[in-house]
Enzyme design. Structure first.
Site, PDB file in Angstrom:
ATOM      1  N   ASP A 158     101.863  88.416 117.300  1.00 19.83           N
ATOM      2  CA  ASP A 158     101.607  88.625 115.876  1.00 19.83           C
ATOM      3  C   ASP A 158     101.869  90.084 115.513  1.00 19.83           C
ATOM      4  OD1 ASP A 158     100.422  88.241 113.178  1.00 19.83           O
ATOM      5  OD2 ASP A 158      99.633  86.399 114.050  1.00 19.83           O
ATOM      6  N   HIS A 233      97.771  90.828 109.196  1.00 21.16           N
ATOM      7  CA  HIS A 233      97.964  89.429 109.582  1.00 21.16           C
ATOM      8  C   HIS A 233      97.447  89.142 110.986  1.00 21.16           C
ATOM      9  CE1 HIS A 233     100.283  85.776 110.677  1.00 21.16           C
ATOM     10  NE2 HIS A 233     100.310  85.529 109.385  1.00 21.16           N
ATOM     11  N   SER A 597      99.680  80.067 108.887  1.00 19.47           N
ATOM     12  CA  SER A 597      99.289  81.143 109.815  1.00 19.47           C
ATOM     13  C   SER A 597      97.793  81.123 110.071  1.00 19.47           C
ATOM     14  CB  SER A 597      99.672  82.512 109.241  1.00 19.47           C
ATOM     15  OG  SER A 597     101.031  82.776 109.381  1.00 19.47           O
TER      16      SER A 597
END
Length: 824
Positions: A158, A233, A597
Site C-alpha cells: 500500500d 490510504h 480498498s
C-alpha cells in the site's frame, strides 16, 4: 541516479530457473515426507508453512541475484542499463531499465522466459466490528479481542504507514504480545521513519520506489523515501485489518466512538509501493510482494488495482498475479480489492482464482445531515457537523449575493466556491447561512471545504450549505468534518430544490437588478449523531462487478468474481497525520473513507482469525470458509440489494446477483465454523492455466513448467471452488465438487434453485459424513432455452447440526438442443 535515454523503459524479466520459494518447497516436502510418511495429496487441506529452511533459501536467493548480474553483463556488455530489483523468492527475475533494443536482446536468451513492459497501478479507495458481530461472535471464538489474530502477520502492499498512530502501538494491554518467531522482516530506518518506529504490533516496514525513481516522477520530499505514509490510504487500510481496539475516534473536535481492527492482536508488516501523487508501478509492487513472502507473512492484502487490464492471452498472465500464484503456493492467503469501476457489468480489476477478490458494501451506521427550509421542506445531505441552534430559522444568503462592491461573478467565475473572504461583504454574511457551490474543483482539490469553513468563520456566518453542481457526477462524497454548522447537499436535484426556494423568496429591484431583501430561511439539523439503517448491507454503486471482462470466452470466464463483499462504505479508520491526500482530513488522526480498498482489509483481518484457529488451512481452505458461510440477506432478513447507478444510487437498486456480491456478505462468526471445506492446490491452478487455449508457451515462460506434465486440464467450472460459473452452457455440462467435513458427524440435505433457462440436477441429495471424510457432489446442467443473458441459482447444503453451505451458480450463454442446434 541514472535515468537513461528517452527510449529507455522499465522491463520485468523472468528467467526459467525456479525461484527460492520453489526450492524451499522441495526441501519442506522432503522433510515432511521423511518425518511423517504421509502423501502431499492427502494433507493438502492442512498444508503447513515450513519455515525451518530459511538459511538455505537465503543462500539460494543470493546465488539467484548473482546470476541476474552475470546475465546482464553477458548480454549487454558495456552498454548502459540499470538493474532495479532482483526477484528471487516468488519469481526468478529482475526489473531493469533498458532500451527496447536491449529488451529484445534479453528476450532472445535461452535463460530468459518472459520480458514484460512495466505498467502502472493505483489504490482502490469503525463501527464495523459490531455490525459484523465480532465482540460476541468471532472474537469470543478467538479468545476475546485480547487474543484475536495473535501470531498472524498481515502484509500490506500500500502507501505505507504512520508509525506514530495510536492504533499501531503495542502497549495497549498487559497481555503478552510476542512477534511471531519465524517472521524475518526488517524495519527500514530513515529520517522520516526513525529507529523505534516498529514494535511488536508493526513488525516490519520497507519502501519500494525504484521504478518510479527511474521515471523521474518521484519527489522524496513529497512522496517520502521511506515507509512513512504521506497519502493516508495505507494507514487507513492497515488499521481496518489490525488496528488496536477501543482507540477514540476524534475528528474536528467531535467524538465518533471507538476505532477497531478486525483482528486487533494480529501483526502488521508494511511494504510501501504506492505513492500519493502517481500511484505505483508493477516492478515496485512485485518487489514488495516478493519481499513480503520471503519475510513469511501469513496474509497479503492489496487494496490496489491495475490502471489497465494486462495484455496477453489472458489477464491472469501478468507479473503481479503470477507472483501472487507463487505466494499462494507458499501458503499465503491473498486478498485484493475488486476495484471502484462499478456498477457496469464486466468492470472487474482482479480476476485470478487464487486471489480472493472483495467488493464493497454498506454497513448499518450512517452519518446523515439535513437542512429544514422555511417552506417546511427537509433536504438530506452529508457533513460531520453540528447544527444551528434548535427551533431557530436563519436567513439564507447565496455567495453571489454577498459580494463586496469590488467583486462580480463576471470577474471571478469561481467566487461561488467561497474560498476567499476578501471577496465578500461581512455585513451581508454575518449571522446568516451562506450558500456555496460544490464544483468539480472540490473533487480535484483546487478548492476545499476547509477553506470555505475558514472563510465563513472569518465572516461570522452562522452556518454553511453547499449546493452540488450538476456537472459533478459519479463521485462518492464522504461525510466531511466541519467545526461549524454545515451541510453538503449531495444530490444535484435536491440542490435545485433548495435554490428554487431561495430564488422564489428574493426581492429584487427592477431597475438595478440587485437583491434588496433576502426572504429564504432555514435551519441545519447537524450530522454528528449516527443513524442506523435497516437495509444494510447493500452493494455500493462503485463496487466493480463480474464477470471477468477480458477473459470472456470459455473457459477463462468460468470464475466467479468478486468472491465476497464486505463493509467498504463510510469506514472510520486511522489516518496519517501528515497526509495531504484529503484536505478535509488534513492533520486528523482518523478519516471516514469509502471504496473496495476499505472492504479488502476487513476480509484480511477476518482471514487472520481463521488462520489463527486453523493454522494448517491452505489459502483455498480459508477462501472456502469465508465464501460458503456468507450471508445472502440484509439486517432485516431481506435479500441483499445492489445499487445500479451513480446518479441516484438508492433509487436504482435491484436484488443483488453473484456478479454483484460473489458468494454474499462476509459472516465473520460462521466462517470460523464452516462445517465443510472445498480445497484447491497450486497444481490445480496450473492445470486451469494450461486449459486456456494456446496458453502453454506463456505458462512455461512464467512458471518454467511444461503443460505436458499435467495429464488432465481443469476448466474453470471444474476447479474445486465453492461456486460454479459456466460462461457457455452448450446443451449439457457435468460439474463435480469435492468437500471435506471438518466438524463432527453430520447429515446434510441438498437443495437448489435453477438459473433461468437451465435445469439443474444434483446428487446425492442427502449424505452423512464423519469428521475428516470427503464427499463428491455431482451437478448436471441442461440448457432448456437459448439465451445470452446471465442467470443465477444456488445450491445449498443444510446440515442437521446447523451448518449451512452456500454455493452460488451463474450461467451466461445457454444453447439448448430444443431447436436442433448442433454442439461445437
Amino acid at each position: 541516479m541514472y535515468i537513461g535515454d528517452a527510449a529507455s523503459a522499465v522491463y520485468i524479466v523472468t528467467l526459467r530457473q525456479a525461484p527460492a520459494s520453489h526450492y524451499q518447497d522441495e526441501l519442506a516436502r522432503r522433510s515432511h515426507s521423511f518425518r511423517h510418511g504421509t502423501s502431499l495429496r492427502r494433507n493438502r487441506l492442512h498444508r503447513t508453512r515450513h519455515r525451518n529452511v530459511t538459511k538455505p533459501v537465503r543462500s539460494h536467493s543470493y546465488y539467484i541475484a548473482q546470476a541476474h548480474d552475470s546475465l546482464l553483463k553477458k548480454v549487454l556488455g558495456g552498454e548502459k542499463y540499470l538493474k532495479l530489483y532482483s526477484y528471487h523468492y516468488l519469481i526468478n527475475g529482475f526489473a531493469v531499465l533498458v532500451t527496447p533494443q536491449q529488451a529484445e536482446k534479453l528476450s532472445k536468451r535461452r535463460e530468459v522466459s518472459n520480458v514484460v513492459l512495466d505498467f502502472s497501478v493505483r489504490t482502490a479507495t469503525t463501527h464495523t466490528p459490531q455490525f459484523l458481530g465480532l465482540p460476541k461472535g468471532a472474537w469470543v471464538e478467538a479468545g476475546g479481542f485480547e487474543a484475536a489474530g495473535e501470531g498472524i502477520t498481515i502484509g500490506f502492499i500500500d502507501t505505507g504507514i504512520d508509525p506514530t498512530h495510536p492504533s499501531f502501538q503495542d502497549d495497549k494491554s498487559e497481555h503478552p504480545y510476542p512477534v511471531p518467531a519465524n517472521f524475518s522482516g526488517i524495519c527500514e530506518v530513515t529520517q522520516d521513519f526513525p529507529s523505534g518506529s516498529c514494535n511488536r504490533k508493526l513488525v516490519a516496514a520497507r519502501h519500494f520506489a525504484a521504478s518510479a525513481i527511474t521515471r523521474g516522477i518521484f519527489n522524496s520530499s513529497e512522496d517520502y523515501a521511506s515507509p512513512f505514509d504521506g497519502d493516508g490510504h495505507g494507514t487507513h487500510t492497515a488499521s481496518i485489518s489490525s488496528g488496536n481496539y477501543g482507540i477514540p475516534v476524534v475528528v474536528a473536535g467531535h467524538h465518533f466512538g471507538n476505532a477497531s481492527g478486525m483482528a486487533p492482536r494480529s501483526h502488521i508488516a508494511v511494504y510501501k509501493a504506492l505513492y500519493k501523487r502517481f500511484g505505483g508501478f508493477a516492478a515496485d509492487v512485485v518487489a514488495a510482494i516478493d519481499q513480503s513472502a520471503q519475510d513469511m507473512v501469513d496474509i497479503i492484502c492489496l487494496s490496489i488495482t491495475p490502471n489497465r487490464r494486462p495484455p496477453g492471452i489472458a489477464t491472469f498472465f501478468n507479473p503481479i498475479d503470477m507472483s501472487l500464484l507463487s505466494a499462494v503456493k507458499a501458503g499465503i492467503f491473498v486478498v485484493q480489492a475488486a476495484g471502484n469501476t462499478g456498477p457496469s457489468p464486466m468492470s472487474m480489476s482482479s480476476f485470478s482464482p487464487w486471489i480472493f477478490t472483495v467488493g464493497a458494501a454498506s454497513h448499518d451506521r450512517l452519518y446523515s445531515n439535513s437542512i429544514i427550509l422555511g417552506n417546511n421542506m427537509t433536504i438530506p445531505g452529508v457533513g460531520l457537523a453540528p447544527g444551528t441552534p434548535k427551533n431557530i430559522m436563519y436567513k439564507l444568503v447565496h455567495a453571489h449575493h454577498a459580494l463586496n462592491n469590488d467583486t462580480t461573478v463576471k470577474d471571478d467565475m469561481y467566487v461561488g466556491e467561497c474560498q476567499d473572504a476578501s471577496k465578500f461583504n461581512q455585513d451581508l454574511v454575518q449571522g446568516n447561512i451562506l450558500i456555496c457551490s460544490y464544483t468539480i474543483r472540490f473533487v480535484v482539490g483546487l478548492s476545499t471545504i476547509k477553506s470555505a469553513l475558514e472563510m465563513a468563520k472569518n465572516l461570522s456566518a452562522i452556518g454553511l450549505v453547499f449546493c452540488m453542481d450538476p456537472l459533478v457526477t459519479s463521485f462518492q462524497l464522504n461525510p466531511v468534518p466541519m467545526k461549524m454548522a454545515g451541510i453538503i447537499i449531495a444530490s444535484a436535484n435536491d440542490s435545485k430544490i433548495l435554490l428554487q426556494y431561495y430564488n422564489s423568496s428574493l426581492e429584487i429591484d427592477e431597475t438595478s437588478k440587485k437583491v434588496v431583501k433576502l426572504g429564504a430561511v432555514a435551519s441545519i439539523c447537524g450530522g454528528l449523531k449516527a443513524n442506523y439503517s435497516n437495509d444494510a448491507p447493500k452493494v455500493m454503486y462503485y463496487s466493480a462487478r463480474g464477470p471477468d471482462p477480458q477473459d470472456s470466452l470459455p473457459h477463462e470466464a468460468d470464475i466467479l468474481k468478486p468472491n465476497l463483499i464486505a463493509p467498504g462504505n463510510f469506514i472510520w479508520a486511522a489516518w496519517s497525520s501528515l497526509s495531504t491526500d484529503s484536505a478535509e482530513f488534513l492533520g486528523e488522526n482518523f478519516a471516514l473513507m469509502s471504496g473496495t480498498s476499505m472492504a479488502a482489509p476487513h476480509v484480511a483481518g477476518l482471514a487472520a482469525l481463521i488462520k489463527q484457529k486453523f493454522p494448517h488451512f491452505s489459502p483455498a481452505a480459508i477462501a472456502s470458509a469465508l465464501s460458503t458461510t456468507a450471508s445472502l440477506y440484509d439486517s432485516i432478513g431481506k435479500p441483499i440489494m445492489a445499487q445500479q447507478s451513480y446518479a441516484s444510487p438508492d433509487l436504482s437498486q435491484s436484488p443483488a446477483t453473484p456478479f454483484d456480491t460473489g458468494s454474499g456478505f462476509v459472516n465473520a462468526t460462521s466462517a470460523l465454523d464452516p462445517g465443510l471445506l472445498f480445497d484447491s492446490s497450486y497444481e490445480d491452478y496450473m492445470s486451469f492455466l494450461c486449459a486456456i487455449n494456446g496458453s502453454a508457451p506463456t505458462v512455461l515462460n512464467y512458471t518454467n513448467q511444461n503443460c505436458l506434465l499435467y495429464n488432465s486440464t481443469l476448466y474453470g467450472p471444474d476447479l474445486n471452488i465453492p461456486s460454479i460459473t459456466i460462461a457457455k452452457l452448450n446443451q449439457t455440462r457435468v460439474v463435480q465438487r469435492t468437500f471435506q467435513n471438518i466438524a463432527g458427524n453430520e447429515t446434510y440435505g441438498v437443495g437448489w434453485s435453477n438459473p433461468y433457462g437451465v435445469s439443474v440436477n444434483v446428487s446425492p441429495t442427502r449424505f452423512s459424513l464423519a469428521n475428516g471424510e470427503r464427499q463428491v457432489l455431482t451437478v448436471i446442467f441442461n440448457a432448456t432455452s437459448n439465451s445470452t443473458a446471465a442467470s443465477f441459482g444456488r445450491i445449498g447444503l443444510f446440515g442437521n447440526q446447523g451448518h449451512v453451505v452456500n454455493i452460488p451458480v451463474s450461467v451466461i450463454t445457454k444453447i439448448s438442443n430444443k431447436y436442433n442446434i448442433t454442439t461445437s
